[in-house]
Design an enzyme around this catalytic site. Structure first.
Site, PDB file in Angstrom:
ATOM      1  N   ARG A  49      37.129  42.212  35.457  1.00  0.00           N
ATOM      2  CA  ARG A  49      36.419  42.315  36.729  1.00  0.00           C
ATOM      3  C   ARG A  49      34.986  42.758  36.504  1.00  0.00           C
ATOM      4  O   ARG A  49      34.647  43.333  35.484  1.00  0.00           O
ATOM      5  CB  ARG A  49      37.162  43.241  37.675  1.00  0.00           C
ATOM      6  CG  ARG A  49      37.487  44.598  37.128  1.00  0.00           C
ATOM      7  CD  ARG A  49      38.419  45.337  38.092  1.00  0.00           C
ATOM      8  NE  ARG A  49      39.165  46.382  37.426  1.00  0.00           N
ATOM      9  CZ  ARG A  49      40.376  46.779  37.790  1.00  0.00           C
ATOM     10  NH1 ARG A  49      40.990  46.225  38.807  1.00  0.00           N
ATOM     11  NH2 ARG A  49      40.983  47.758  37.148  1.00  0.00           N
ATOM     12  N   GLU A  60      34.067  46.578  42.767  1.00  0.00           N
ATOM     13  CA  GLU A  60      34.447  45.536  41.806  1.00  0.00           C
ATOM     14  C   GLU A  60      34.719  44.191  42.471  1.00  0.00           C
ATOM     15  O   GLU A  60      35.221  44.139  43.596  1.00  0.00           O
ATOM     16  CB  GLU A  60      35.705  45.981  41.061  1.00  0.00           C
ATOM     17  CG  GLU A  60      35.481  47.221  40.223  1.00  0.00           C
ATOM     18  CD  GLU A  60      36.762  47.803  39.647  1.00  0.00           C
ATOM     19  OE1 GLU A  60      36.698  48.329  38.531  1.00  0.00           O
ATOM     20  OE2 GLU A  60      37.813  47.726  40.313  1.00  0.00           O
ATOM     21  N   ARG A 116      50.808  45.294  46.089  1.00  0.00           N
ATOM     22  CA  ARG A 116      50.851  44.474  44.871  1.00  0.00           C
ATOM     23  C   ARG A 116      50.894  45.328  43.606  1.00  0.00           C
ATOM     24  O   ARG A 116      51.534  44.958  42.610  1.00  0.00           O
ATOM     25  CB  ARG A 116      49.726  43.447  44.846  1.00  0.00           C
ATOM     26  CG  ARG A 116      48.333  43.934  44.462  1.00  0.00           C
ATOM     27  CD  ARG A 116      48.048  43.725  42.980  1.00  0.00           C
ATOM     28  NE  ARG A 116      46.634  43.713  42.659  1.00  0.00           N
ATOM     29  CZ  ARG A 116      45.978  44.737  42.119  1.00  0.00           C
ATOM     30  NH1 ARG A 116      46.585  45.890  41.884  1.00  0.00           N
ATOM     31  NH2 ARG A 116      44.689  44.617  41.817  1.00  0.00           N
ATOM     32  N   THR A 206      47.666  59.729  39.403  1.00  0.00           N
ATOM     33  CA  THR A 206      46.655  60.758  39.678  1.00  0.00           C
ATOM     34  C   THR A 206      45.276  60.191  39.394  1.00  0.00           C
ATOM     35  O   THR A 206      45.137  59.069  38.933  1.00  0.00           O
ATOM     36  CB  THR A 206      46.872  61.985  38.763  1.00  0.00           C
ATOM     37  OG1 THR A 206      46.507  61.611  37.422  1.00  0.00           O
ATOM     38  CG2 THR A 206      48.322  62.429  38.760  1.00  0.00           C
ATOM     39  N   GLY A 229      46.443  52.669  37.709  1.00  0.00           N
ATOM     40  CA  GLY A 229      45.056  52.721  38.140  1.00  0.00           C
ATOM     41  C   GLY A 229      44.031  52.734  37.036  1.00  0.00           C
ATOM     42  O   GLY A 229      44.155  53.440  36.035  1.00  0.00           O
ATOM     43  N   ASP A 231      40.819  53.148  38.090  1.00  0.00           N
ATOM     44  CA  ASP A 231      39.862  53.294  39.185  1.00  0.00           C
ATOM     45  C   ASP A 231      38.627  54.138  38.890  1.00  0.00           C
ATOM     46  O   ASP A 231      37.661  54.073  39.627  1.00  0.00           O
ATOM     47  CB  ASP A 231      40.559  53.826  40.431  1.00  0.00           C
ATOM     48  CG  ASP A 231      41.599  54.879  40.103  1.00  0.00           C
ATOM     49  OD1 ASP A 231      42.559  54.553  39.368  1.00  0.00           O
ATOM     50  OD2 ASP A 231      41.456  56.019  40.544  1.00  0.00           O
ATOM     51  N   LYS A 235      38.625  58.198  33.626  1.00  0.00           N
ATOM     52  CA  LYS A 235      39.994  58.618  33.902  1.00  0.00           C
ATOM     53  C   LYS A 235      40.896  58.528  32.669  1.00  0.00           C
ATOM     54  O   LYS A 235      40.851  57.557  31.919  1.00  0.00           O
ATOM     55  CB  LYS A 235      40.552  57.738  35.020  1.00  0.00           C
ATOM     56  CG  LYS A 235      41.990  58.005  35.341  1.00  0.00           C
ATOM     57  CD  LYS A 235      42.381  57.256  36.590  1.00  0.00           C
ATOM     58  CE  LYS A 235      43.884  57.097  36.645  1.00  0.00           C
ATOM     59  NZ  LYS A 235      44.322  56.520  37.912  1.00  0.00           N
ATOM     60  N   SER A 292      48.803  50.228  33.656  1.00  0.00           N
ATOM     61  CA  SER A 292      48.500  49.390  34.821  1.00  0.00           C
ATOM     62  C   SER A 292      47.099  49.652  35.367  1.00  0.00           C
ATOM     63  O   SER A 292      46.841  50.707  35.951  1.00  0.00           O
ATOM     64  CB  SER A 292      49.554  49.686  35.904  1.00  0.00           C
ATOM     65  OG  SER A 292      49.089  49.288  37.168  1.00  0.00           O
ATOM     66  N   VAL A 293      46.194  48.687  35.170  1.00  0.00           N
ATOM     67  CA  VAL A 293      44.858  48.846  35.757  1.00  0.00           C
ATOM     68  C   VAL A 293      44.632  47.863  36.909  1.00  0.00           C
ATOM     69  O   VAL A 293      43.678  48.003  37.680  1.00  0.00           O
ATOM     70  CB  VAL A 293      43.725  48.701  34.704  1.00  0.00           C
ATOM     71  CG1 VAL A 293      43.803  49.822  33.673  1.00  0.00           C
ATOM     72  CG2 VAL A 293      43.743  47.350  34.019  1.00  0.00           C
ATOM     73  N   LYS A 326      26.330  16.315  56.479  1.00  0.00           N
ATOM     74  CA  LYS A 326      25.027  16.165  55.829  1.00  0.00           C
ATOM     75  C   LYS A 326      23.881  16.601  56.727  1.00  0.00           C
ATOM     76  O   LYS A 326      22.739  16.635  56.304  1.00  0.00           O
ATOM     77  CB  LYS A 326      24.823  14.708  55.401  1.00  0.00           C
ATOM     78  CG  LYS A 326      25.634  14.318  54.169  1.00  0.00           C
ATOM     79  CD  LYS A 326      25.272  12.929  53.713  1.00  0.00           C
ATOM     80  CE  LYS A 326      25.844  12.639  52.331  1.00  0.00           C
ATOM     81  NZ  LYS A 326      25.571  11.272  51.899  1.00  0.00           N
TER      82      LYS A 326
END
Lengths: 337, 337
Positions: A49, A60, A116, A206, A229, A231, A235, A292-293, A326
Site C-alpha cells: 500500500r 493509505e 474482513r 493492541t 494490525g 497501523d 508498532k 496480520s497487517v 464525446k
C-alpha cells in the site's frame, strides 16, 4: 451497462445490509470469497500500500486488480482520534470494471474493514486447525477490532472460553457487554501471564510500541498467535525470541516486512497466506504467528461480496448520464439533465 | 468537526455549482489556486501516479499531500469506451484532513478533470506570454477536452481566431456548435499544414500513437505548443525533431518521462512548472512545448476550490455517526442510528 450506474454505499446502507443478512452469514460469505481470491493469488497484480504519514497517523491507498476487476481502499489510522470523538480508522473502497475503467461501487468500509480483518484471521485458523470440538481463545486488547475477531472465530470454530485483557477497564467492560449474548464463557484476566497454556489461539490487538512479554507456555497442541494490525510505523507487539521460534504467516511479504512483526526479527519459517490456502506449504512447527497487517486482496474480496448484496437494488447517478460521451462540454452549455 | 460530515458531491451537484458560479469564474478561481499550490511545490510530497493497465485502457490513482491536506484522484482512460456509450474518462477525488485522516469530501471529477487540465494550460501560457491584445490559437483534435482548452485560454487571454481540425467531421461540427456563442472567429482547417505561422498557441489534444507532422513555421514571436494528455502508454503526438529544438515544460519530471512527449526525445531545455510559476527559470528559446500529462497537485487545487464552494451547505452522513468511536461493534448489536 449504463455507465452512470454506480452504487454509492453509505455507512447506513452497508450496516443495514449486514443486519439484514446477519453477521454470521457475512463472515461465512467473506471467508468463502477470500479463500477463492487467495486461491487465485497469481491472477492478481500485487503491490504494497501507498502511505502518507503525519505526526498523528497514516493515510493509505490499497490498490489491486486482476483481469476482471480493479479495487482500491482508502484507509486512515490515527490512534489519538477517539480523544476528539473521531474514529481512529475510517475507510472507503471502490470496485471498478477493468474492461471499461468505470466504478461499479463506492462504499464506506469502516465496519467492513473490521469484519474482513476478523474473517481473514478466522480463515487462517481454518487452514491450520487442530481438529477439536471447541477452542479456547485469549485476546489482549479489547478495542474497536476485538469483538469482530472473537465473533468471526466463533462462527468458524465454536469457542469454549474466551479470556480477555486490556489496560483500560472501560474497554474490558465494553467487550464483555457487547459479547454477553454469545454462548461461550467470558473470562477476564489480569494480563498476558494469566493466559492458560491450553489456549488454542491468542490474539493481540493492541497498539503497543514495545513488545509485550507474551511468554508462550508449553502445551501439547498447536498454538496460533494472531497479531493484528500494521497501523502504526513503530508498532511491535511480539518479542524477538517468540518470532524467531515461530512459523510466521504473512499476506504479502514486501508489505509485511515493512509493517509487520517480522520487521525486527527473522522467523524460523515464513509462509505466505496464498501458499497456506493452496496447501502448498507445510507448517514446520507448532508455534504459529499470523502477522496480520491487512492486504488489498482482502478488501477486493469484501467489495466483490458487497457487489453481490446490492446488485438487485437500484444504483445511483453519482457520475451522471451523458447523451454523447464525446461531448463533455455540452454539460456546460445545456445545464444538468 | 463532527467526523461523519463528509461531502459526497455527485456529478449533478458539481455541474449545478459550476453553472451557478459560471465557468469563467471557475477558471479564474482554479488558476489562482493552482498558482498558489505550484508556488508552494516543496511543501508537498510528490509521487508519480499508480497505474493499472488492461488491453482497453488504464486506471490510475493520483495521491498527494502537504501538512494540511491529503488528496487523491481515481481516473481511468479507455479510448474505446465511447463506442459502447461509455465515457473514455471517468474520475472522482477525495480531499482529507491530514491531522485526523477523515475525508472532507468525495467528489465526481469527470468534468473537473477537463476543467483543471484546461486551466493548467492557460496558467502556463499566463507565465510565458508575449504581451499582446489578442492571441491566435490552433487546436488539433476536437474531442471531449477541446472546448475546455479553448474557453480557459480565452478567459485568461482573449482569442482573436481559433483554427481547428479533427480527423472526425462530427467532432469538428460539435466543436463549432459548442463554441458558437463565443466572440472569437472559428476557422476550420484541413490539417496541421494549414496552421498559420502567426499562431501564438497550438494545442494537440489527440490520442495519436504516431507523431503527427507538426511542422513549425518560422515567425517572429514566441510560440507555445500544448500537448495534452498522458492517457495511453504508447501515445506520441509530437515528432522528435520538434521536441529536440524546444524548451519543454513538465509538471513532475519522473512522471512526464514515463508518460509524456519527452519519453522518446531529449529537449533542448527542460523546466518544471513550479520553477516557471516561481520565475526561477528563464526560457532559453522561443519554441516552447508544455508536455501536459496532468499531475496530482492540480487535482489537489481543484478539490480545495470545491471545498470552498460547498462549505456553506450541509454535508452528508456517508460515514455515519458513532456515539463512542472505540465501540465499533455496538453498531452490529444496536442496528443503525
Amino acid at each position: 451497462m449504463k455507465w452512470s450506474m454506480t452504487y454509492i454505499l453509505s455507512h447506513d446502507m452497508v450496516t443495514n445490509m449486514i443486519h439484514q443478512i446477519g453477521l454470521k452469514t457475512v463472515y461465512r460469505q467473506l471467508v468463502r470469497q477470500m479463500k477463492l481470491d487467495y486461491m487465485h493469488w497469481h491472477d492478481f497484480h500485487h503491490q504494497s500500500r501507498i502511505s502518507a504519514e503525519s505526526p498523528n497517523g497514516v493515510i493509505e491507498l490499497m490498490p489491486i486488480h486482476n483481469q476482471q476487476h480493479y479495487a482500491f481502499k482508502y484507509v486512515n489510522g490515527h490512534p489519538s482520534n477517539p480523544s476528539r470523538q473521531l474514529p481512529s480508522v475510517c475507510a472507503f473502497g471502490c470496485l471498478s470494471d477493468m474492461d471499461s475503467g468505470i466504478p461499479v461501487l463506492i462504499a464506506d468500509m469502516t465496519l467492513l474493514t473490521a469484519i474482513r480483518t476478523a474473517a481473514c484471521a478466522a480463515m487462517v485458523y481454518d487452514c491450520i486447525r487442530y481438529p477439536q470440538d471447541t477452542i479456547d481463545i485469549a485476546i489482549i486488547g479489547t478495542g474497536a477490532q476485538s469483538e469482530f475477531q472473537i465473533t468471526a472465530m466463533h462462527e468458524m470454530h465454536p469457542i469454549g472460553t474466551c479470556y480477555y485483557y486490556d489496560i483500560d477497564d472501560h474497554a474490558m467492560q465494553k467487550f464483555s457487554d457487547n459479547l454477553s449474548e454469545y454462548p461461550f464463557n467470558l473470562q477476564a484476566i489480569n494480563g498476558v501471564a494469566d493466559i492458560p497454556s491450553a489456549c488454542d489461539v491468542i490474539i493481540t490487538a493492541t497498539s503497543c510500541l514495545t513488545p509485550s512479554a507474551l511468554a508462550i507456555k508449553q502445551s501439547n497442541r498447536r498454538k496460533i498467535i494472531i497479531a493484528i494490525g500494521g497501523d502504526a510505523p513503530n508498532k511491535q507487539e511480539l518479542n524477538r525470541t517468540l518470532i524467531e521460534n515461530s512459523t510466521v504467516i504473512v499476506e504479502y511479504l514486501a508489505q509485511t516486512k515493512r509493517e509487520g512483526e517480522i520487521k525486527s526479527a527473522n522467523p524460523k519459517q515464513i509462509i505466505t497466506l496464498h501458499e497456506l490456502v493452496q496447501s502448498k506449504q507445510t507448517l514446520s512447527n507448532d508455534l504459529i504467528v499470523f502477522d496480520s497487517v491487512g492486504f488489498a486482496i482482502e478488501d477486493y474480496s469484501t467489495l466483490v461480496m458487497c457487489q453481490g448484496w446490492f446488485e438487485s437494488l437500484p444504483p445511483h447517478e453519482f457520475f451522471g448520464v451523458l447523451d454523447d460521451p464525446k461531448n463533455l462540454f455540452s454539460q456546460i452549455i445545456q445545464g444538468t439533465p
